[in-house]
Design an enzyme around this catalytic site. Structure first.
Site, PDB file in Angstrom:
ATOM      1  N   HIS A  79       0.862  -1.183   0.000  1.00  0.00           N
ATOM      2  CA  HIS A  79       0.000   0.000   0.000  1.00  0.00           C
ATOM      3  C   HIS A  79       0.899   1.235   0.000  1.00  0.00           C
ATOM      4  CE1 HIS A  79      -2.766   2.978   1.832  1.00  0.00           C
ATOM      5  NE2 HIS A  79      -3.748   2.189   1.452  1.00  0.00           N
ATOM      6  N   ASP A  93       2.911  -4.929   8.126  1.00  0.00           N
ATOM      7  CA  ASP A  93       1.698  -4.123   7.985  1.00  0.00           C
ATOM      8  C   ASP A  93       0.489  -5.049   8.136  1.00  0.00           C
ATOM      9  OD1 ASP A  93      -0.500  -2.725   7.110  1.00  0.00           O
ATOM     10  OD2 ASP A  93       0.457  -1.877   5.333  1.00  0.00           O
ATOM     11  N   GLN A 121      -4.607  -5.131   6.708  1.00  0.00           N
ATOM     12  CA  GLN A 121      -5.615  -5.997   6.066  1.00  0.00           C
ATOM     13  C   GLN A 121      -5.696  -7.368   6.699  1.00  0.00           C
ATOM     14  OE1 GLN A 121      -7.855  -5.155   3.933  1.00  0.00           O
ATOM     15  NE2 GLN A 121      -7.089  -3.101   3.538  1.00  0.00           N
ATOM     16  N   LYS A 163     -10.339  -0.874  10.404  1.00  0.00           N
ATOM     17  CA  LYS A 163     -10.356  -2.066   9.536  1.00  0.00           C
ATOM     18  C   LYS A 163     -10.790  -3.300  10.315  1.00  0.00           C
ATOM     19  CE  LYS A 163      -7.606  -0.150   6.166  1.00  0.00           C
ATOM     20  NZ  LYS A 163      -8.024   0.205   4.824  1.00  0.00           N
ATOM     21  N   CYS A 172      -4.838   2.751  -3.616  1.00  0.00           N
ATOM     22  CA  CYS A 172      -3.570   3.211  -3.014  1.00  0.00           C
ATOM     23  C   CYS A 172      -2.495   2.143  -3.123  1.00  0.00           C
ATOM     24  CB  CYS A 172      -3.764   3.623  -1.552  1.00  0.00           C
ATOM     25  SG  CYS A 172      -4.897   4.975  -1.361  1.00  0.00           S
TER      26      CYS A 172
HETATM   27  N1  PMP Z   1      -1.707  -0.691   4.587  1.00  0.00           N
HETATM   28  C1  PMP Z   1      -2.653  -1.427   4.011  1.00  0.00           C
HETATM   29  C2  PMP Z   1      -2.318  -2.807   3.542  1.00  0.00           C
HETATM   30  C3  PMP Z   1      -3.927  -0.911   3.853  1.00  0.00           C
HETATM   31  O1  PMP Z   1      -4.868  -1.635   3.278  1.00  0.00           O
HETATM   32  C4  PMP Z   1      -4.214   0.391   4.317  1.00  0.00           C
HETATM   33  C5  PMP Z   1      -5.587   0.998   4.153  1.00  0.00           C
HETATM   34  N2  PMP Z   1      -6.222   0.712   2.979  1.00  0.00           N
HETATM   35  C6  PMP Z   1      -3.189   1.108   4.921  1.00  0.00           C
HETATM   36  C7  PMP Z   1      -1.961   0.547   5.040  1.00  0.00           C
HETATM   37  C8  PMP Z   1      -3.439   2.486   5.445  1.00  0.00           C
HETATM   38  O2  PMP Z   1      -4.365   2.442   6.482  1.00  0.00           O
HETATM   39  P1  PMP Z   1      -4.982   3.771   7.090  1.00  0.00           P
HETATM   40  O3  PMP Z   1      -5.506   4.560   5.928  1.00  0.00           O
HETATM   41  O4  PMP Z   1      -6.060   3.292   7.996  1.00  0.00           O
HETATM   42  O5  PMP Z   1      -3.888   4.474   7.799  1.00  0.00           O
END
Ligand code: PMP
Length: 594
Positions: A311, A388, A391, A414, A552
């Site tokens: 991401h 990370d 997910q 999430k 993203c």
């Molecule tokens: N890493 C991953 C794998 C994600 O899916 C996301 C959110 N889509 C993020 C980081 C960022 O998370 P947040 O916007 O809640 O900070």
């Protein structure tokens, strides 16, 4: 059972038709002015009980509300604020007085709720020719037919079972708002999607006149009543700043906040609460590590390894740091299914590697990475590892001690918790050896103009007043998930994912992007002849929420030759019948184009 609201499908009863039938019924009764049926509470219609008693002596209605509770008033608490005549009940607009203020509303207990209509033992038995949600007999429809038949031909009436209304959908007998699942979780005892869905008020919403089908869980998850109520309770009974005052509410707020930290510790299987830092979310957590540990420890020529799946939140902070300090970023490639190529990863690791940062589950493809093995490989090369978990937390058991990662990050929203709260887990020694990032109140032991002494972790990374209430809400979300059981969730979602994949991959022109053997939740796809926004809009017209865009995660989509995909993503409250609606809509879209 869902009532099909699409009048286009031949032979399928729709909501308007059943309403018409009910109105015919009431108009047919002599000596009373017909009262149109606009309420989901058909059994509460003034004529209904009278009539049922006429036909089936001794007929009883749904279970009475326990003392102190009252069934919701159909005039003021319709779940659909735009129901039937387009009138918005006062409570739905936020300006009226909610009936809940006067009496508590009644939700029947699990014993009052009949399990859904017979489901196949396994979702794979479901196929289009033998099993469609709308091929079930609608109880309401059958009962109405019986009653109408009785009016014209009393003798022929078969007995309506005395318990016909018992076990009815608890809140909306006549027009159900939520599609009922075809299946429970096969093989997972105690997991009942029907009951779980009742905890999520948002599933009473209608979108474009259709029941909301939330398949955008990778972007954010919906919140159970338990989380919503916990946050409200905090503001009603505990609100105070924490740690710094000797009064009652400060103690309550501190207990609630620190209690949530302990819940997170248990959830992640961390060794100590000192390893749990509350932050705004995954993005902030990664930035914190980059701008503290990264800035303090990495020097020109050092290398950071990321995977191709990342991401942007796990790319941009490292790229910024690399540009600032002359670091090199190396990328683990993936194969055509979206799986990291471990041999390539091994060849990237060297004494120059100082950090490996990668995702446990890809938000764009759903790939589950072999985290334990990758962490071991990184440690063997002398590198630290940030995992990370944005997910993965809602789908897989998180075990930071077992995985042995150095940092683990996730966002509360999430995992069925509030937005604006997240967690940075870090090994205690490592956190204490890292200088703080933001300075301010709450993170110091002592301040003079000459010298500042910082707290140890976690306080040293929690400068200023944090998001106290939402940390408490996150604790409630963790309680909720833990009560259902992450393993039961995982098993149920696995069935859902396999069911959805098997149905989607045979749709002509549909290409799934990301077909890793180990996958969670995500079903990214492109649809030949359609722009991804077109598909997203068409699904939205049916009440289905999916993400269409780059998620993203532009590098990994470009690896597959795409700028954007459509991305349905699942959670434990989704059902196979919701997937059927998705698939049917895609088929209709296809037919419309051919
Ligand atoms: N890493 C991953 C794998 C994600 O899916 C996301 C959110 N889509 C993020 C980081 C960022 O998370 P947040 O916007 O809640 O900070």
């Amino acid at each position: 059972m869902s009532i099909n609201t699409d009048p286009q499908i031949p032979g399928v009863p729709d909501a308007a038709w059943i309403e018409k039938l009910a109105n015919e019924l009431f108009s047919a009764l002599p000596d009373e002015t017909p009262k149109p049926v606009l309420s989901p509470h058909l059994e509460d219609h003034p004529r209904m009980e009278k009539m049922l008693n006429l036909i089936v002596p001794g007929f009883s209605k749904a279970p009475a509300a326990p003392e102190g509770f009252q069934l919701s008033d159909p005039q003021t608490s319709l779940a659909d604020p735009h129901f039937a005549d387009g009138k918005v009940p006062p409570s739905a607009t936020g300006v009226g007085v909610s009936p809940a203020g006067a009496v508590r509303s009644y939700t029947p207990s699990p014993q009052d709720i009949k399990p859904p209509v017979t489901a196949p033992a396994h979702p794979f038995e479901v196929n289009e020719s033998v099993f469609k949600p709308y091929q079930f007999d609608h109880r309401q429809e059958i009962e109405l037919k019986h009653i109408l038949a009785a009016i014209s031909n009393f003798e022929k009436l078969p007995q309506i079972p005395a318990n016909a209304f018992h076990g009815a959908d608890p809140a909306y007998y006549f027009l159900q708002n939520t599609p009922q699942p075809i299946t429970q979780s096969p093989g997972v005892s105690g997991f009942n999607v029907d009951l779980i869905r009742q905890d999520f008020p948002v599933f009473n919403e209608r979108v474009n006149g259709k029941p909301l089908i939330w398949l955008d869980n990778a972007a954010t998850t919906q919140k159970p009543r338990q989380v919503i109520d916990r946050v409200s309770y905090f503001y009603e009974h505990e609100n105070s700043n924490i740690h710094r005052a000797a009064h009652e509410l400060a103690a309550r707020a501190t207990d609630a906040y620190e209690g949530a930290r302990e819940k997170v510790r248990q959830f992640l299987n961390a060794r100590s609460v000192n390893e749990i830092v509350f932050v705004r979310g995954t993005t902030e957590a990664i930035n914190l590590v980059a701008k503290t540990w990264g800035d303090q420890n990495l020097v020109a020529g050092d290398e950071i390894i990321l995977s191709h799946l990342e991401h942007h939140a796990n790319i941009v902070p490292w790229k910024q740091l690399a540009d600032k300090k002359g670091l090199k970023i190396r990328v683990i490639p993936v194969d055509n299914d979206g799986q990291v190529i471990l041999a390539e990863y091994a060849s990237l690791l060297s004494h120059r590697t100082k950090l490996v940062s990668f995702t446990q589950v890809s938000n764009a493809l759903g790939t589950i990475t072999p985290a334990r093995q990758m962490i071991e490989m990184a440690h063997a090369a002398g590198a630290k590892v940030l995992l990370d978990g944005a997910q993965s937390v809602s789908h897989l058991r998180s075990d930071v001690t077992g995985l042995n990662c150095d940092w683990f990050v996730f966002s509360g929203h999430k995992v069925f918790g509030p937005t604006g709260i997240g967690v940075l887990y870090g090994k205690e020694d490592l956190l204490n050896a890292t200088q703080p990032w933001q300075g301010g109140g709450n993170m110091i032991v002592d301040v003079t103009f000459e010298h500042i002494q910082y707290h140890k972790a976690p306080s040293r990374f929690e400068a200023g007043t944090g998001n106290i209430a939402d940390a408490v809400g996150l604790g409630a979300a963790i309680d909720y998930v833990s009560k259902i059981g992450i393993d039961a969730i995982n098993q149920y979602e696995h069935y859902l994912l396999e069911y959805a994949s098997s149905r989607m991959q045979v749709i002509p022109g549909l290409r799934l992007i990301g077909t890793a053997k180990e996958k969670a939740s995500v079903l990214s796809f492109v649809f030949e002849g359609f722009r991804t926004e077109e598909v997203g809009s068409a699904l939205n017209r049916e009440g289905i929420a999916v993400r269409s865009g780059h998620h993203c995660a532009q590098p990994i989509l470009r690896r597959f030759g795409q700028e954007t995909t459509v991305r349905p993503s699942l959670a434990f409250y989704n059902t196979t019948s919701e997937i059927d609606v998705l698939v049917d809509t895609l088929y209709r879209l296809r037919r419309g184009r051919n």
